[in-house]
Design a protein around this motif. Sequence first.
Motif, PDB file in Angstrom:
ATOM      1  N   ARG A  50      37.801   6.701  -8.621  1.00 43.72           N
ATOM      2  CA  ARG A  50      37.027   7.655  -9.414  1.00 43.72           C
ATOM      3  C   ARG A  50      37.040   9.037  -8.772  1.00 43.72           C
ATOM      4  O   ARG A  50      37.131  10.043  -9.457  1.00 43.72           O
ATOM      5  CB  ARG A  50      35.594   7.162  -9.580  1.00 43.72           C
ATOM      6  N   GLY A 104      39.928  11.363  -9.421  1.00 44.20           N
ATOM      7  CA  GLY A 104      40.018  12.128 -10.648  1.00 44.20           C
ATOM      8  C   GLY A 104      40.088  11.347 -11.930  1.00 44.20           C
ATOM      9  O   GLY A 104      40.015  11.931 -12.993  1.00 44.20           O
ATOM     10  N   ARG A 141      38.727   9.491 -14.918  1.00 38.47           N
ATOM     11  CA  ARG A 141      37.462   9.270 -15.613  1.00 38.47           C
ATOM     12  C   ARG A 141      37.781   8.520 -16.898  1.00 38.47           C
ATOM     13  O   ARG A 141      38.718   8.878 -17.626  1.00 38.47           O
ATOM     14  CB  ARG A 141      36.776  10.590 -15.978  1.00 38.47           C
TER      15      ARG A 141
END
Length: 89
Positions: free
Chosen positions: A78, A81, A83
């Motif tokens: 996470r 980067g 998401r």
Amino acid sequence: MFARLRGSPRLAALLLLAGRPAGVGLTCAIMATDLTANSYAVYRLQHSGLAEQPGIQRIAAFTALVLPTAPWLRGRLRAAGFRAPRPAG
């Protein structure tokens, strides 16, 4: 039932290689169910124990590595980067 789960390890590997945190959760689920199913087979069906089964020892050791490190790895993925997409609406 087992036939439906055959592709799960491949999917987990692809998700992990793509850097997706969902791969960590799927890997944990696979390891937990694999250890449970194999333990049942060893103890209930083969009437054997952990000491006589090197295969189940390896599965247990790997599961003992995967499950505690999963939250750390998920956090790292996470932080890198990725998401999860949010639904529109």
